[in-house]
Design a protein around this motif. Sequence first.
Motif, short mmCIF file in Angstrom:
data_model
loop_
_atom_site.label_atom_id
_atom_site.label_comp_id
_atom_site.label_asym_id
_atom_site.label_seq_id
_atom_site.Cartn_x
_atom_site.Cartn_y
_atom_site.Cartn_z
N VAL A 1 0.62 -1.17 -0.55
CA VAL A 1 0.39 -0.38 -0.21
C VAL A 1 1.27 1.41 -0.11
CG1 VAL A 1 -1.78 1.33 1.74
CG2 VAL A 1 -1.73 -1.29 1.05
N ALA A 2 0.56 2.32 -0.77
CA ALA A 2 1.44 3.12 -0.88
C ALA A 2 1.91 4.54 0.42
CB ALA A 2 0.85 3.84 -2.09
N LYS A 3 1.24 4.54 0.85
CA LYS A 3 1.40 4.75 2.21
C LYS A 3 1.12 4.65 3.65
CE LYS A 3 -2.75 8.38 1.32
NZ LYS A 3 -4.29 9.17 1.70
N ALA A 4 1.51 2.97 2.91
CA ALA A 4 2.90 2.46 3.98
C ALA A 4 3.53 1.74 3.78
CB ALA A 4 1.47 0.91 4.77
N ARG A 5 4.43 1.76 2.50
CA ARG A 5 5.55 1.19 2.31
C ARG A 5 7.15 1.80 2.70
NH1 ARG A 5 3.81 2.83 -4.03
NH2 ARG A 5 2.47 0.58 -4.20
N HIS A 6 6.36 2.71 4.00
CA HIS A 6 7.84 3.03 4.70
C HIS A 6 7.86 2.24 5.36
CE1 HIS A 6 4.33 5.03 6.67
NE2 HIS A 6 5.08 5.29 7.99
N LYS A 7 7.26 1.15 5.52
CA LYS A 7 7.17 0.40 7.05
C LYS A 7 7.21 -1.52 6.57
CE LYS A 7 3.55 1.82 8.55
NZ LYS A 7 1.97 2.12 9.28
N GLY A 8 7.78 -2.07 6.89
CA GLY A 8 8.17 -3.39 7.08
C GLY A 8 8.25 -3.75 8.20
N VAL A 9 7.60 -5.82 8.12
CA VAL A 9 6.75 -6.35 9.12
C VAL A 9 7.66 -7.63 9.21
CG1 VAL A 9 4.96 -7.47 10.35
CG2 VAL A 9 4.10 -5.26 8.68
N LEU A 10 8.55 -7.41 10.74
CA LEU A 10 9.11 -8.38 10.82
C LEU A 10 8.79 -9.83 11.02
CD1 LEU A 10 11.93 -8.86 12.77
CD2 LEU A 10 11.14 -10.75 13.41
N TRP A 11 8.41 -10.83 11.06
CA TRP A 11 8.03 -11.88 11.83
C TRP A 11 8.38 -13.55 11.22
CZ3 TRP A 11 7.08 -16.13 7.88
CH2 TRP A 11 7.14 -16.16 6.11
N VAL B 1 13.09 -0.11 3.75
CA VAL B 1 11.69 0.52 4.37
C VAL B 1 12.33 1.66 5.50
CG1 VAL B 1 9.61 -0.77 4.01
CG2 VAL B 1 11.87 -1.15 5.73
N GLU B 2 11.62 2.41 5.88
CA GLU B 2 12.40 3.31 6.96
C GLU B 2 11.99 2.84 8.51
OE1 GLU B 2 10.46 7.54 6.76
OE2 GLU B 2 10.54 7.11 4.16
N GLU B 3 11.34 1.70 8.56
CA GLU B 3 10.72 1.50 10.21
C GLU B 3 10.48 -0.14 9.93
OE1 GLU B 3 6.88 2.76 12.69
OE2 GLU B 3 7.65 4.12 11.87
N VAL B 4 10.57 -0.82 10.86
CA VAL B 4 10.45 -2.34 10.65
C VAL B 4 9.73 -2.46 12.14
CG1 VAL B 4 11.29 -4.47 10.87
CG2 VAL B 4 12.48 -3.47 9.70
N ARG B 5 8.32 -2.89 12.08
CA ARG B 5 7.72 -3.51 13.77
C ARG B 5 7.66 -4.86 13.21
NH1 ARG B 5 2.47 1.00 13.52
NH2 ARG B 5 4.07 3.12 12.82
#
Length: 175
Positions: A87-97, A126-130
């Motif tokens: 999603v364009a507005k959330a591309r700055h975030k990745g998710v560690l899983w 990404v700028e951030e990993v959650r």
Amino acid sequence: MPGMPAGAAKPGFTLRRLGAADAAAFRDLRLLGLRRHPEAFGAAFEEEAGRPLAWFAGRLEVHAVWGGWQTGAGPLAGVVGLQLNGVAKARHKGVLWGMLVRPEARGGGLATALAGALLEHARSHVEEVRLSVGASNPAAIRLYARLGFSAYGVEPRALKLGEAYCDEVLMALRF
């Protein structure tokens, strides 16, 4: 270990990004984790055990999944994945899983090295990993804190196992 090149030898193990050819080893380790630690994963053993090998190969093609092996012979000892947001507005975030290390391979730094390889890769995407981690897993929470993650909330009743609920700690690492 952030800053180490992917695939570099680590003390006692080697790491590399997994591909479709690793699907069987990935499936075996993932199902082991889902069976032994259902509170640690959003997925259920019963759902994933019935999926074909091609489904696991597809996950390895879509996500950046790192695997680690203990030096010498042996099965895949640990894995961790990175999901990028489409999603364009959330591309700055990745998710560690999907972080998982076989019980016999724990305590030697493999989880830290896997997360480090994943974070090194994530920095260029990404700028951030959650992540979310079971509130009842203090060892994992400490690991992520050592890597620079900070808690930003708790999701009460994030997972339901039978009649029991599991809370999850929400954590993020900004680059």
